[in-house]
Design an enzyme around this catalytic site. Structure first.
Site, PDB file in Angstrom:
ATOM      1  N   ASN A  38     -32.096 -93.172   2.995  1.00  0.00           N
ATOM      2  CA  ASN A  38     -33.146 -93.515   3.955  1.00  0.00           C
ATOM      3  C   ASN A  38     -33.342 -95.025   3.891  1.00  0.00           C
ATOM      4  O   ASN A  38     -33.954 -95.530   2.957  1.00  0.00           O
ATOM      5  CB  ASN A  38     -34.451 -92.781   3.595  1.00  0.00           C
ATOM      6  CG  ASN A  38     -35.605 -93.191   4.487  1.00  0.00           C
ATOM      7  OD1 ASN A  38     -35.396 -93.778   5.552  1.00  0.00           O
ATOM      8  ND2 ASN A  38     -36.829 -92.886   4.071  1.00  0.00           N
TER       9      ASN A  38
ATOM     10  N   LYS B 226     -35.085 -96.846   5.813  1.00  0.00           N
ATOM     11  CA  LYS B 226     -36.404 -97.261   6.314  1.00  0.00           C
ATOM     12  C   LYS B 226     -36.241 -98.421   7.312  1.00  0.00           C
ATOM     13  O   LYS B 226     -35.244 -98.453   8.022  1.00  0.00           O
ATOM     14  CB  LYS B 226     -37.318 -97.629   5.149  1.00  0.00           C
ATOM     15  CG  LYS B 226     -37.326 -96.562   4.055  1.00  0.00           C
ATOM     16  CD  LYS B 226     -38.431 -96.731   3.077  1.00  0.00           C
ATOM     17  CE  LYS B 226     -38.263 -95.704   1.975  1.00  0.00           C
ATOM     18  NZ  LYS B 226     -39.441 -95.553   1.148  1.00  0.00           N
TER      19      LYS B 226
ATOM     20  N   HIS C  16     -42.020 -87.788   7.009  1.00  0.00           N
ATOM     21  CA  HIS C  16     -41.940 -88.651   5.825  1.00  0.00           C
ATOM     22  C   HIS C  16     -43.353 -89.112   5.462  1.00  0.00           C
ATOM     23  O   HIS C  16     -44.170 -89.376   6.351  1.00  0.00           O
ATOM     24  CB  HIS C  16     -41.024 -89.852   6.102  1.00  0.00           C
ATOM     25  CG  HIS C  16     -40.713 -90.628   4.858  1.00  0.00           C
ATOM     26  ND1 HIS C  16     -41.592 -91.526   4.309  1.00  0.00           N
ATOM     27  CD2 HIS C  16     -39.633 -90.608   4.044  1.00  0.00           C
ATOM     28  CE1 HIS C  16     -41.059 -92.030   3.202  1.00  0.00           C
ATOM     29  NE2 HIS C  16     -39.866 -91.491   3.026  1.00  0.00           N
TER      30      HIS C  16
ATOM     31  N   GLU D 185     -44.527 -91.834   4.614  1.00  0.00           N
ATOM     32  CA  GLU D 185     -44.954 -93.107   5.221  1.00  0.00           C
ATOM     33  C   GLU D 185     -45.409 -92.881   6.662  1.00  0.00           C
ATOM     34  O   GLU D 185     -46.303 -93.575   7.149  1.00  0.00           O
ATOM     35  CB  GLU D 185     -43.816 -94.139   5.134  1.00  0.00           C
ATOM     36  CG  GLU D 185     -43.671 -94.662   3.715  1.00  0.00           C
ATOM     37  CD  GLU D 185     -42.271 -95.075   3.311  1.00  0.00           C
ATOM     38  OE1 GLU D 185     -41.423 -95.289   4.195  1.00  0.00           O
ATOM     39  OE2 GLU D 185     -42.021 -95.172   2.093  1.00  0.00           O
TER      40      GLU D 185
ATOM     41  N   GLU E 262     -40.813 -84.865  -1.752  1.00  0.00           N
ATOM     42  CA  GLU E 262     -40.998 -86.252  -2.166  1.00  0.00           C
ATOM     43  C   GLU E 262     -42.451 -86.472  -2.580  1.00  0.00           C
ATOM     44  O   GLU E 262     -43.312 -86.727  -1.721  1.00  0.00           O
ATOM     45  CB  GLU E 262     -40.673 -87.188  -1.009  1.00  0.00           C
ATOM     46  CG  GLU E 262     -39.274 -87.026  -0.467  1.00  0.00           C
ATOM     47  CD  GLU E 262     -38.814 -88.285   0.237  1.00  0.00           C
ATOM     48  OE1 GLU E 262     -37.912 -88.932  -0.275  1.00  0.00           O
ATOM     49  OE2 GLU E 262     -39.389 -88.626   1.279  1.00  0.00           O
TER      50      GLU E 262
ATOM     51  N   GLY F  17     -40.940 -95.186  -3.907  1.00  0.00           N
ATOM     52  CA  GLY F  17     -40.928 -96.646  -3.920  1.00  0.00           C
ATOM     53  C   GLY F  17     -41.743 -97.252  -5.051  1.00  0.00           C
ATOM     54  O   GLY F  17     -42.017 -98.448  -5.047  1.00  0.00           O
TER      55      GLY F  17
ATOM     56  N   SER G  67     -37.936 -92.529  -5.930  1.00  0.00           N
ATOM     57  CA  SER G  67     -37.395 -93.486  -6.901  1.00  0.00           C
ATOM     58  C   SER G  67     -36.144 -92.982  -7.628  1.00  0.00           C
ATOM     59  O   SER G  67     -35.953 -93.271  -8.804  1.00  0.00           O
ATOM     60  CB  SER G  67     -38.464 -93.879  -7.924  1.00  0.00           C
ATOM     61  OG  SER G  67     -39.533 -94.539  -7.272  1.00  0.00           O
TER      62      SER G  67
HETATM   63  C1  PEP Z   1     -37.998 -92.289   0.526  1.00  0.00           C
HETATM   64  O1  PEP Z   1     -38.564 -93.143   1.162  1.00  0.00           O
HETATM   65  O2  PEP Z   1     -37.660 -91.231   1.082  1.00  0.00           O
HETATM   66  C2  PEP Z   1     -37.752 -92.512  -0.899  1.00  0.00           C
HETATM   67  C3  PEP Z   1     -37.446 -91.502  -1.649  1.00  0.00           C
HETATM   68  O3  PEP Z   1     -37.880 -93.813  -1.335  1.00  0.00           O
HETATM   69  P1  PEP Z   1     -37.587 -94.348  -2.822  1.00  0.00           P
HETATM   70  O4  PEP Z   1     -36.238 -93.804  -3.234  1.00  0.00           O
HETATM   71  O5  PEP Z   1     -37.586 -95.832  -2.690  1.00  0.00           O
HETATM   72  O6  PEP Z   1     -38.669 -93.834  -3.697  1.00  0.00           O
END
Ligand code: PEP
Length: 263
Positions: free
Chosen positions: A19, A21, A103, A105, A175, A181, A221
């Protein structure tokens, strides 16, 4: 009461999704996809890239099979006066085959509700885009013992109206918001427990057989230092990777480590 589907259901898939972003111009995206394929030599697991809208078409043109390209969001309407939005058919025609929906976000910064996300899931399915429904609890939900209730709501509402013969076209990405993040990865125990909880909800909606075939990814992460342990964790069928997917070398390392756990 859950009804078992009578249709021939596909086998469970292990998938790795990047992803990006809001990162990478077309030029940067093309550089990335030039570097990535040789780094993935020996990886047989499907690699999906969720890229900015502007990069879908050029990346699709440049990368052959077996790469799968997708978007990070879409609107539920087919077309119309929705300035700044994008329709499923546009993603499809640009070469996208899947879309991330819900997601955290999007839920957090753009106030997307379960109901809106559900309309998008149904529209994606109707448009032959595979929805990746993202779900996850916040830190306070986890601390307040509300994880199960939050995930149950997000799944039940998000999948409302998805028929038994359609459900395995969808993927679930778990998630936890507190791990996205932030560099905080959930422990394998917590991930195993939560994935089992998710499968239980799927089972109550679609039956045990479907639940056991459902692809449930983990995201939060994930990095080359955590991928091996997490991919060997019970119930984890692959990852949705944000930050660590921006660098083709670290993304490829995650792919190799995941491949070893799901040969
Ligand atoms: C994501 O945005 O789906 C995600 C898992 O980000 P990160 O790996 O940076 O935590």
């Amino acid at each position: 009461m859950a009804k078992e589907s009578t249709v021939q259901l596909p086998k469970k898939e292990s998938i790795l999704i990047a992803n990006w972003k809001m990162n990478k111009t077309i030029r940067e995206a093309l550089k990335y996809v030039e570097v990535l394929p040789p780094l993935l030599e020996g990886v047989t697991m499907p690699i999906w890239l969720s890229v900015p809208f502007t990069a879908i078409h050029p990346v699709r043109q440049r990368l052959g099979n077996p790469f799968v390209i997708g978007a990070q969001n879409m609107n539920d309407a087919t077309s119309g006066a929705f300035t700044g939005e994008i329709a499923a058919v546009m993603i499809k025609e640009a070469g996208g085959d899947f879309v991330l929906l819900g997601h955290s976000e999007r839920r957090q910064y753009f106030h997307e509700s379960d109901e809106f996300i559900n309309r998008k899931v149904l529209r994606a399915l109707e448009s032959s885009l595979r929805p990746v429904l993202c779900i996850g609890e916040g830190y306070e939900d986890r601390e307040g013992d509300k994880t199960q209730a939050v995930l149950e709501r997000q799944l039940t509402e998000g999948l409302k109206g998805v028929m038994p013969e359609q459900i395995l076209t969808c993927l679930i990405a778990y998630e936890p918001i507190w791990a996205i993040g932030t560099g905080k990865t959930a422990t394998p125990e917590l991930v195993a427990q939560t994935h089992a909880m998710i499968r239980q909800v799927i089972s109550s909606l679609y039956g045990d057989d479907t639940a056991s075939r459902m692809t449930v990814l983990y995201g939060g992460s994930v990095s080359p230092s955590t991928a091996a342990t997490l991919s060997a964790t019970e119930g984890v069928d692959g990852f949705l990777v944000g930050t660590a997917s921006l660098d083709p070398e670290s993304f490829a390392k995650i792919a190799h480590l995941s491949e070893n756990a799901h040969p």
